[in-house]
Design an enzyme around this catalytic site. Sequence first.
Site, short mmCIF file in Angstrom:
data_model
loop_
_atom_site.label_atom_id
_atom_site.label_comp_id
_atom_site.label_asym_id
_atom_site.label_seq_id
_atom_site.Cartn_x
_atom_site.Cartn_y
_atom_site.Cartn_z
N CYS A 51 11.97 51.53 -75.62
CA CYS A 51 11.63 50.67 -74.47
C CYS A 51 12.20 51.26 -73.19
CB CYS A 51 12.19 49.27 -74.66
SG CYS A 51 11.53 48.38 -76.10
N CYS B 151 16.63 48.45 -77.34
CA CYS B 151 15.49 49.28 -77.77
C CYS B 151 15.43 50.59 -76.99
CB CYS B 151 14.20 48.47 -77.58
SG CYS B 151 12.70 49.42 -77.86
#
Length: 302
Positions: free
Chosen positions: A39, A36
């Site tokens: 993230c 991600c």
Amino acid sequence: MGLNLDEQKAVDRFRKTVVEPSMTKLVILDFWAEWCGPCKALTPVLEKVAAEYADKGVILAKVNVDEEQFIAAQFQVRSIPTVYAMFQGQPVADLTPARSESQLKQYLDQILAQLPVQPGALGEEAPQDVAPLLAMGEEILAEGDGERAASVFAQIVEIAPDNAAAHAGLVRALLLAGRREEAAAVLDALDPKLAADHALDQARAALALAEDAPEEGELAELRAAVAAAPDDMDARLALANGLFAAGDRDGAADTLLAMVATDRAWNEGAARARLLQIFEAIGLEDPWVARTRRKLSTVLFG
């Protein structure tokens, strides 16, 4: 609980890394994954702010959604990054919209102003300093949420296993949640010295009242008996006992108040005595008790 071994291990890990610290601290819970990109961009922000707010009682916990799929499913995580603020084992705010330091700090300042988060790094607080947590548990108990109160008191017992008030609160919460056998087990398992503490008297009184819990279908029979013979005071008292043991405080109190109004001297004032016993078991400071005592005073004194 119906969990397989892997799920139980996941729950245990989450409890140790998130739930237990959140009993005294504010935990920033970050759901993320290696693949991600957003993230990875958010991680430095979370780590920096958590470090700056550590002395205010804020810590960061990260959950890899690929490795902890069961936990992510329990939180219904549908996209990442997803970030929550956790306190007392419960999500108290969604921090996901905060993507900058200033936004995150603004959220945290608002949360910290409203919750009794203990300042300082995790582990710095004295183990016996659980007064704010006990107050939180009692407040939840007064609201009538037995399950949540039981969760809070159970965590306090883990933090301070020699605290009699924590065990007493756990017993009362379990009883409110309808978990009478578990409540009795808590009392039975106490060390004799701890069991002698007067803080547990109220819990014992509550358990004694709950012992009258009716079997399935018995409550309906008690109601039918009163309907068939409304002047039968013994039947009405049995119904009141059954209602309270089944968790219906209001129904029990209304029945007993009606009995006092009908004949306050019946059986040497048994209806009033049972009401007073209920007040003691719940706690004289409880808002429900205060309201019901006023109703009793109205019946007695007009």
